[in-house]
Design a protein around this motif. Structure first.
Motif, mmCIF file in Angstrom:
data_model
loop_
_atom_site.group_PDB
_atom_site.id
_atom_site.type_symbol
_atom_site.label_atom_id
_atom_site.label_comp_id
_atom_site.label_asym_id
_atom_site.label_seq_id
_atom_site.Cartn_x
_atom_site.Cartn_y
_atom_site.Cartn_z
ATOM 1 N N GLU A 36 71.051 -41.086 -41.323
ATOM 2 C CA GLU A 36 72.196 -40.283 -41.727
ATOM 3 C C GLU A 36 71.814 -38.848 -42.068
ATOM 4 N N LEU A 37 70.514 -38.589 -42.271
ATOM 5 C CA LEU A 37 70.045 -37.253 -42.602
ATOM 6 C C LEU A 37 69.630 -36.544 -41.316
ATOM 7 N N VAL A 38 70.277 -35.436 -41.033
ATOM 8 C CA VAL A 38 70.104 -34.769 -39.744
ATOM 9 C C VAL A 38 68.902 -33.844 -39.736
ATOM 10 N N ASN A 39 68.737 -33.035 -40.773
ATOM 11 C CA ASN A 39 67.713 -31.997 -40.779
ATOM 12 C C ASN A 39 66.446 -32.478 -41.480
ATOM 13 N N ALA A 40 65.344 -32.484 -40.760
ATOM 14 C CA ALA A 40 64.060 -32.871 -41.335
ATOM 15 C C ALA A 40 63.370 -31.641 -41.933
ATOM 16 N N TRP A 41 62.623 -31.855 -43.022
ATOM 17 C CA TRP A 41 61.914 -30.770 -43.692
ATOM 18 C C TRP A 41 60.777 -30.238 -42.819
ATOM 19 N N GLY A 42 60.028 -31.124 -42.188
ATOM 20 C CA GLY A 42 58.807 -30.715 -41.499
ATOM 21 C C GLY A 42 57.745 -30.309 -42.508
ATOM 22 N N LEU A 43 56.538 -30.064 -42.028
ATOM 23 C CA LEU A 43 55.440 -29.706 -42.932
ATOM 24 C C LEU A 43 55.661 -28.333 -43.569
ATOM 25 N N GLY A 44 56.261 -27.409 -42.817
ATOM 26 C CA GLY A 44 56.540 -26.092 -43.383
ATOM 27 C C GLY A 44 57.558 -26.153 -44.499
ATOM 28 N N GLY A 45 58.584 -26.961 -44.311
ATOM 29 C CA GLY A 45 59.581 -27.123 -45.363
ATOM 30 C C GLY A 45 59.007 -27.787 -46.587
ATOM 31 N N ALA A 61 55.912 -27.557 -47.597
ATOM 32 C CA ALA A 61 55.114 -26.534 -48.280
ATOM 33 C C ALA A 61 56.006 -25.614 -49.110
ATOM 34 N N ALA A 62 57.193 -25.289 -48.591
ATOM 35 C CA ALA A 62 58.133 -24.463 -49.357
ATOM 36 C C ALA A 62 58.627 -25.203 -50.596
ATOM 37 N N ALA A 63 58.862 -26.507 -50.463
ATOM 38 C CA ALA A 63 59.260 -27.313 -51.619
ATOM 39 C C ALA A 63 58.166 -27.316 -52.670
ATOM 40 N N ARG A 64 56.912 -27.378 -52.215
ATOM 41 C CA ARG A 64 55.782 -27.353 -53.158
ATOM 42 C C ARG A 64 55.756 -26.054 -53.957
ATOM 43 N N GLY A 101 51.443 -30.414 -49.332
ATOM 44 C CA GLY A 101 51.940 -30.250 -50.692
ATOM 45 C C GLY A 101 52.472 -31.486 -51.385
ATOM 46 N N ALA A 102 52.535 -32.621 -50.686
ATOM 47 C CA ALA A 102 53.057 -33.832 -51.327
ATOM 48 C C ALA A 102 52.028 -34.423 -52.283
#
Length: 223
Positions: free
Chosen positions: A149-158, A160-163, A188-189
């Motif tokens: 149901e979730l369309v947009n994936a964070w990816g590794l770059g996303g 890193a931004a969350a971190r 960053g996880a």
């Protein structure tokens, strides 16, 4: 200045390998057997996520899991259902963006409970920083059938931004397996949450061992 990750009253938890359950993916294997093997292989947190179950069946399964996990000192987190977490004395609850508000869940579960929150974009993290949350479930990192149901994936770059956006623990979920777990931690996880990588594995114990090894390699690389 970044806010503190958690109030000092709650002990820290290791989120390195976080198992999310799915009875259907276990096939002919008992969910309790799969969880037991995963814990012996190194899973450090278990989330009961069985959206198809009614309340009675959910509580019965949660009680059985509590009994299984207690000797190992492994916390059981209930997905969505704060009432079920209260009913069985689980360690806490994991909430989605459309579930019970975090502040109300904290009021009901108490100061010692572990409360996680799913975040699907940076705005969710920025908004949640003022609430008493123990960790964020960054979802999904990669496209996955368990979160279709979730369309947009964070990816590794996303990721890193969350971190960069928070000091709180980040548990990455979505399309994570032995082939990419190390890279996810490097990005960053603090840990990886997996469903099919363990529940559908021919050998859940070995799958957990391999995943934990990859996570630790990722952590060693960024120290």
């Amino acid at each position: 200045m970044r806010p503190s990750a958690r109030p000092p009253a709650r002990p820290p938890f290791d989120f390195s390998l976080y198992l999310v359950t799915d009875q259907q993916l276990c096939g002919e294997n008992s969910l309790l057997d799969v969880v037991g093997l995963a814990v012996r292989g190194g899973a450090q947190v278990v989330q009961l996520r069985e959206k198809r179950l009614g309340m009675r069946a959910l509580v019965d399964l949660a009680r059985a899991l509590c009994g299984l996990l207690e000797p190992f000192g492994i916390p059981l987190i209930i997905n969505d259902r704060v009432d079920a977490a209260l009913a069985v004395g689980a360690a806490g609850a994991h909430l989605g963006q459309s579930d019970m508000p975090v502040d109300l869940a904290r009021l009901l579960l108490g100061p010692q409970a572990i409360i996680g929150l799913s975040v699907e974009r940076l705005e969710h993290i920025r908004e949640a920083e003022r609430h008493d949350v123990d960790y964020y479930g960054v979802s999904p990192i990669f496209p996955t059938g368990t979160k279709a149901e979730l369309v947009n994936a964070w990816g590794l770059g996303g990721l890193a931004a969350a971190r960069r956006a928070t000091a709180r623990p980040l548990v990455a979920i979505g399309g994570i397996g032995i082939d990419n777990a190390e890279a996810v931690v490097r990005a960053g996880a603090d840990g990886v949450a997996v469903v099919s990588a363990i529940c559908a594995a021919p050998d859940p114990l070995k799958a957990a061992e391999d995943l934990l090894r990859a996570v630790r390699q990722g952590k060693n690389a960024v120290q």
